[in-house]
Design a protein around this motif. Structure first.
Motif, PDB file in Angstrom:
ATOM      1  N   HIS A   1       0.762  -1.201   0.086  1.00  0.00           N
ATOM      2  CA  HIS A   1      -0.032  -0.097  -0.056  1.00  0.00           C
ATOM      3  C   HIS A   1       1.044   1.059   0.015  1.00  0.00           C
ATOM      4  CE1 HIS A   1      -2.983  -2.856   1.293  1.00  0.00           C
ATOM      5  NE2 HIS A   1      -3.803  -2.078   0.799  1.00  0.00           N
ATOM      6  N   GLY A   2       2.097   1.229  -0.316  1.00  0.00           N
ATOM      7  CA  GLY A   2       2.915   2.399  -0.314  1.00  0.00           C
ATOM      8  C   GLY A   2       3.506   2.859   0.821  1.00  0.00           C
ATOM      9  N   LEU A   3       3.862   4.123   0.952  1.00  0.00           N
ATOM     10  CA  LEU A   3       4.319   4.676   2.162  1.00  0.00           C
ATOM     11  C   LEU A   3       2.975   5.001   3.238  1.00  0.00           C
ATOM     12  CD1 LEU A   3       7.121   6.656   0.862  1.00  0.00           C
ATOM     13  CD2 LEU A   3       7.326   4.827   2.409  1.00  0.00           C
ATOM     14  N   THR A   4       2.503   4.023   3.680  1.00  0.00           N
ATOM     15  CA  THR A   4       1.455   4.352   4.799  1.00  0.00           C
ATOM     16  C   THR A   4       1.803   4.170   6.079  1.00  0.00           C
ATOM     17  OG1 THR A   4       0.837   2.064   4.546  1.00  0.00           O
ATOM     18  CG2 THR A   4      -0.251   3.535   3.109  1.00  0.00           C
ATOM     19  N   PRO A   5       1.059   4.368   7.003  1.00  0.00           N
ATOM     20  CA  PRO A   5       1.333   4.601   8.548  1.00  0.00           C
ATOM     21  C   PRO A   5       2.264   3.171   8.908  1.00  0.00           C
ATOM     22  CG  PRO A   5      -0.683   5.352   8.339  1.00  0.00           C
ATOM     23  CD  PRO A   5      -0.433   5.075   7.052  1.00  0.00           C
ATOM     24  N   SER A   6       1.889   1.965   8.087  1.00  0.00           N
ATOM     25  CA  SER A   6       2.272   0.659   8.603  1.00  0.00           C
ATOM     26  C   SER A   6       3.963   0.548   7.922  1.00  0.00           C
ATOM     27  CB  SER A   6       1.739  -0.461   8.195  1.00  0.00           C
ATOM     28  OG  SER A   6       1.547  -0.336   6.707  1.00  0.00           O
ATOM     29  N   SER A   7       4.278   0.899   6.874  1.00  0.00           N
ATOM     30  CA  SER A   7       5.506   1.047   6.192  1.00  0.00           C
ATOM     31  C   SER A   7       6.478   1.932   6.768  1.00  0.00           C
ATOM     32  CB  SER A   7       5.234   1.014   4.657  1.00  0.00           C
ATOM     33  OG  SER A   7       4.717   2.218   4.353  1.00  0.00           O
ATOM     34  N   ILE A   8       5.792   3.156   7.159  1.00  0.00           N
ATOM     35  CA  ILE A   8       6.724   4.327   7.616  1.00  0.00           C
ATOM     36  C   ILE A   8       7.006   3.753   8.883  1.00  0.00           C
ATOM     37  CG2 ILE A   8       6.578   6.465   8.603  1.00  0.00           C
ATOM     38  CD1 ILE A   8       4.536   7.167   6.335  1.00  0.00           C
ATOM     39  N   ALA A   9       6.037   3.152   9.677  1.00  0.00           N
ATOM     40  CA  ALA A   9       6.561   2.708  11.266  1.00  0.00           C
ATOM     41  C   ALA A   9       7.791   1.755  11.074  1.00  0.00           C
ATOM     42  CB  ALA A   9       5.438   2.166  11.877  1.00  0.00           C
ATOM     43  N   ALA A  10       7.632   0.642  10.186  1.00  0.00           N
ATOM     44  CA  ALA A  10       8.442  -0.275  10.005  1.00  0.00           C
ATOM     45  C   ALA A  10       9.760   0.404   9.602  1.00  0.00           C
ATOM     46  CB  ALA A  10       8.026  -1.373   8.698  1.00  0.00           C
ATOM     47  N   ARG A  11       9.722   1.300   8.525  1.00  0.00           N
ATOM     48  CA  ARG A  11      11.285   1.772   8.192  1.00  0.00           C
ATOM     49  C   ARG A  11      11.789   2.589   9.183  1.00  0.00           C
ATOM     50  NH1 ARG A  11      12.194   2.881   2.297  1.00  0.00           N
ATOM     51  NH2 ARG A  11      10.504   1.642   0.882  1.00  0.00           N
ATOM     52  N   SER A  12      10.934   3.315  10.147  1.00  0.00           N
ATOM     53  CA  SER A  12      11.325   4.105  11.194  1.00  0.00           C
ATOM     54  C   SER A  12      12.008   3.308  12.239  1.00  0.00           C
ATOM     55  CB  SER A  12      10.146   4.971  11.629  1.00  0.00           C
ATOM     56  OG  SER A  12       9.691   6.098  10.773  1.00  0.00           O
ATOM     57  N   VAL A  13      11.244   2.296  12.642  1.00  0.00           N
ATOM     58  CA  VAL A  13      12.014   1.276  13.682  1.00  0.00           C
ATOM     59  C   VAL A  13      13.315   0.658  13.081  1.00  0.00           C
ATOM     60  CG1 VAL A  13      11.482  -1.037  15.037  1.00  0.00           C
ATOM     61  CG2 VAL A  13       9.767   0.938  14.856  1.00  0.00           C
ATOM     62  N   TYR A  14      13.390   0.223  11.882  1.00  0.00           N
ATOM     63  CA  TYR A  14      14.527  -0.153  11.297  1.00  0.00           C
ATOM     64  C   TYR A  14      15.748   0.507  11.254  1.00  0.00           C
ATOM     65  CZ  TYR A  14      17.605  -3.280   8.368  1.00  0.00           C
ATOM     66  OH  TYR A  14      18.525  -3.905   7.872  1.00  0.00           O
ATOM     67  N   MET A  15      15.249   1.762  10.944  1.00  0.00           N
ATOM     68  CA  MET A  15      16.555   2.753  11.056  1.00  0.00           C
ATOM     69  C   MET A  15      16.923   3.055  12.473  1.00  0.00           C
ATOM     70  SD  MET A  15      15.967   6.977  10.895  1.00  0.00           S
ATOM     71  CE  MET A  15      15.148   6.818  12.519  1.00  0.00           C
ATOM     72  N   SER A  16      16.277   2.948  13.559  1.00  0.00           N
ATOM     73  CA  SER A  16      16.638   2.921  14.862  1.00  0.00           C
ATOM     74  C   SER A  16      17.233   1.743  15.331  1.00  0.00           C
ATOM     75  CB  SER A  16      15.273   3.283  15.700  1.00  0.00           C
ATOM     76  OG  SER A  16      15.752   3.434  17.154  1.00  0.00           O
ATOM     77  N   ALA A  17      16.734   0.591  14.893  1.00  0.00           N
ATOM     78  CA  ALA A  17      17.074  -0.623  15.287  1.00  0.00           C
ATOM     79  C   ALA A  17      17.418  -1.666  14.420  1.00  0.00           C
ATOM     80  CB  ALA A  17      16.267  -1.159  16.219  1.00  0.00           C
ATOM     81  N   PRO A  18      18.499  -1.513  13.389  1.00  0.00           N
ATOM     82  CA  PRO A  18      18.793  -2.326  12.025  1.00  0.00           C
ATOM     83  C   PRO A  18      18.888  -3.573  12.522  1.00  0.00           C
ATOM     84  CG  PRO A  18      20.501  -0.524  12.386  1.00  0.00           C
ATOM     85  CD  PRO A  18      19.390  -0.418  13.555  1.00  0.00           C
ATOM     86  N   GLU A  19      19.312  -3.881  13.750  1.00  0.00           N
ATOM     87  CA  GLU A  19      19.638  -5.355  14.127  1.00  0.00           C
ATOM     88  C   GLU A  19      18.393  -6.304  14.393  1.00  0.00           C
ATOM     89  OE1 GLU A  19      19.020  -3.067  18.041  1.00  0.00           O
ATOM     90  OE2 GLU A  19      20.154  -2.801  15.909  1.00  0.00           O
ATOM     91  N   ASN A  20      17.325  -5.396  14.421  1.00  0.00           N
ATOM     92  CA  ASN A  20      16.037  -6.055  14.923  1.00  0.00           C
ATOM     93  C   ASN A  20      15.022  -6.005  13.691  1.00  0.00           C
ATOM     94  OD1 ASN A  20      13.937  -7.283  16.381  1.00  0.00           O
ATOM     95  ND2 ASN A  20      13.594  -5.399  17.502  1.00  0.00           N
ATOM     96  N   LEU A  21      15.448  -6.643  12.622  1.00  0.00           N
ATOM     97  CA  LEU A  21      14.146  -6.553  11.317  1.00  0.00           C
ATOM     98  C   LEU A  21      12.723  -7.189  11.709  1.00  0.00           C
ATOM     99  CD1 LEU A  21      14.464  -7.741   7.851  1.00  0.00           C
ATOM    100  CD2 LEU A  21      12.874  -8.689   9.088  1.00  0.00           C
ATOM    101  N   GLN A  22      13.011  -8.177  12.613  1.00  0.00           N
ATOM    102  CA  GLN A  22      11.485  -8.635  13.000  1.00  0.00           C
ATOM    103  C   GLN A  22      10.712  -7.658  13.904  1.00  0.00           C
ATOM    104  OE1 GLN A  22      14.160  -9.748  14.141  1.00  0.00           O
ATOM    105  NE2 GLN A  22      14.111 -10.680  16.095  1.00  0.00           N
ATOM    106  N   GLY A  23      11.331  -6.770  14.561  1.00  0.00           N
ATOM    107  CA  GLY A  23      10.824  -5.611  15.467  1.00  0.00           C
ATOM    108  C   GLY A  23      10.194  -4.691  14.340  1.00  0.00           C
ATOM    109  N   ALA A  24      11.008  -4.354  13.516  1.00  0.00           N
ATOM    110  CA  ALA A  24      10.377  -3.186  12.389  1.00  0.00           C
ATOM    111  C   ALA A  24       9.163  -3.852  11.753  1.00  0.00           C
ATOM    112  CB  ALA A  24      11.513  -2.985  11.474  1.00  0.00           C
ATOM    113  N   ILE A  25       8.942  -5.243  11.440  1.00  0.00           N
ATOM    114  CA  ILE A  25       8.025  -5.884  10.793  1.00  0.00           C
ATOM    115  C   ILE A  25       6.923  -5.860  11.733  1.00  0.00           C
ATOM    116  CG2 ILE A  25       6.970  -7.605   9.549  1.00  0.00           C
ATOM    117  CD1 ILE A  25       9.187  -6.260   8.065  1.00  0.00           C
TER     118      ILE A  25
END
Length: 254
Positions: free
Chosen positions: A67-91
């Motif tokens: 669905h593009g850059l919607t709240p879910s994907s923005i949240a996932a990208r933001s969390v991954y930026m903060s914790a790149p060692e935790n992909l499952q956390g970003a998902i």
């Protein structure tokens, strides 16, 4: 009264065998003739699927994946930026946004349609009018209808509803979706598109998927899309840019 001991019918294993419900994983499912979607849905619903149902579920999952850059994907990208060692956390963070406003509306729409399915004729139309009146009185969106971008109709829904019409099975949810849409148009005095979540709800309803499970199907599809967003984040990062844009766009004010 003493509660009976819980049981499970999903999986069992021995020293040299694994079973998904009553199917031997190696002998029955890993022979190359079964696709992931077929096995997954059969595992969830505890029944075999027709070829048409497999096709419809494939289409639903593909439709709901991205669905593009919607709240879910923005949240996932933001969390991954903060914790790149935790992909499952970003998902997981992205999946928490599958709620009553985005994607999860599939369940909300199915619950409305379920009010219409048992009724016929004038009773069904009166109930549809009552649903519209309830939402209008609360000034809330009717889940499954309307879209901020796709007008006058959602192209995804057109294709999904065509698939529903090809079914040889019942179309109670599909017909209820269309009737409610007609009542909405009449009430608002303008056409309001049936969106993709509404179409998916109707198709799954006619395949006997419980409304409580539909959001789970959406989560499965959305997970694949979020993994794609993280994959892109590795090559074309946007998490920090999104953060900086928001920080600049929202000024501090006492």
């Amino acid at each position: 009264m003493k509660q009976s001991k819980p049981t499970t019918g999903l999986c069992r294993y021995t020293d040299d065998q694994v079973f998904y419900r009553d199917k031997n994983l190696v002998e029955d499912l890993l022979d190359g003739s079964h696709g992931f979607v077929e096995v997954m849905i059969a595992h969830i619903l505890n029944r075999d699927l027709t070829e048409h149902e497999i096709r419809v579920f494939n289409t639903i999952l593909i439709t709901m994946m991205e669905h593009g850059l919607t709240p879910s994907s923005i949240a996932a990208r933001s969390v991954y930026m903060s914790a790149p060692e935790n992909l499952q956390g970003a998902i997981a963070a992205g999946l928490l946004a599958v709620g009553s406003q985005f994607v999860g509306t599939i369940e909300n729409n199915a619950r409305l349609l379920a009010r219409l399915v048992p009724l016929e004729g004038a009773d069904r139309e009166r109930e549809a009018e009552a649903i519209v009146a309830e939402h209008r009185s609360r000034r809330t969106h009717i889940p499954g209808y309307g879209h901020h971008l796709h007008r006058p109709d959602d192209p995804r829904s057109i294709r999904l509803l065509e698939l529903g019409e090809e079914s040889q099975g019942p179309r109670h949810y599909l017909n209820s979706l269309k009737l409610l849409g007609e009542v909405i148009d009449r009430s608002f005095g303008r056409h309001m598109t049936i969106n993709a979540t509404g179409a998916c709800a109707a198709l799954m309803g006619d395949m006997d998927v419980p409304p409580e499970v539909m959001r789970g199907i959406a989560v499965i599809a959305r997970s694949a899309g979020l993994v794609a967003h993280i994959s892109e984040e590795l090559e074309r990062p946007s998490g920090r840019y999104i953060w900086e844009v928001v920080s600049d766009a929202i000024p501090f004010e006492v």
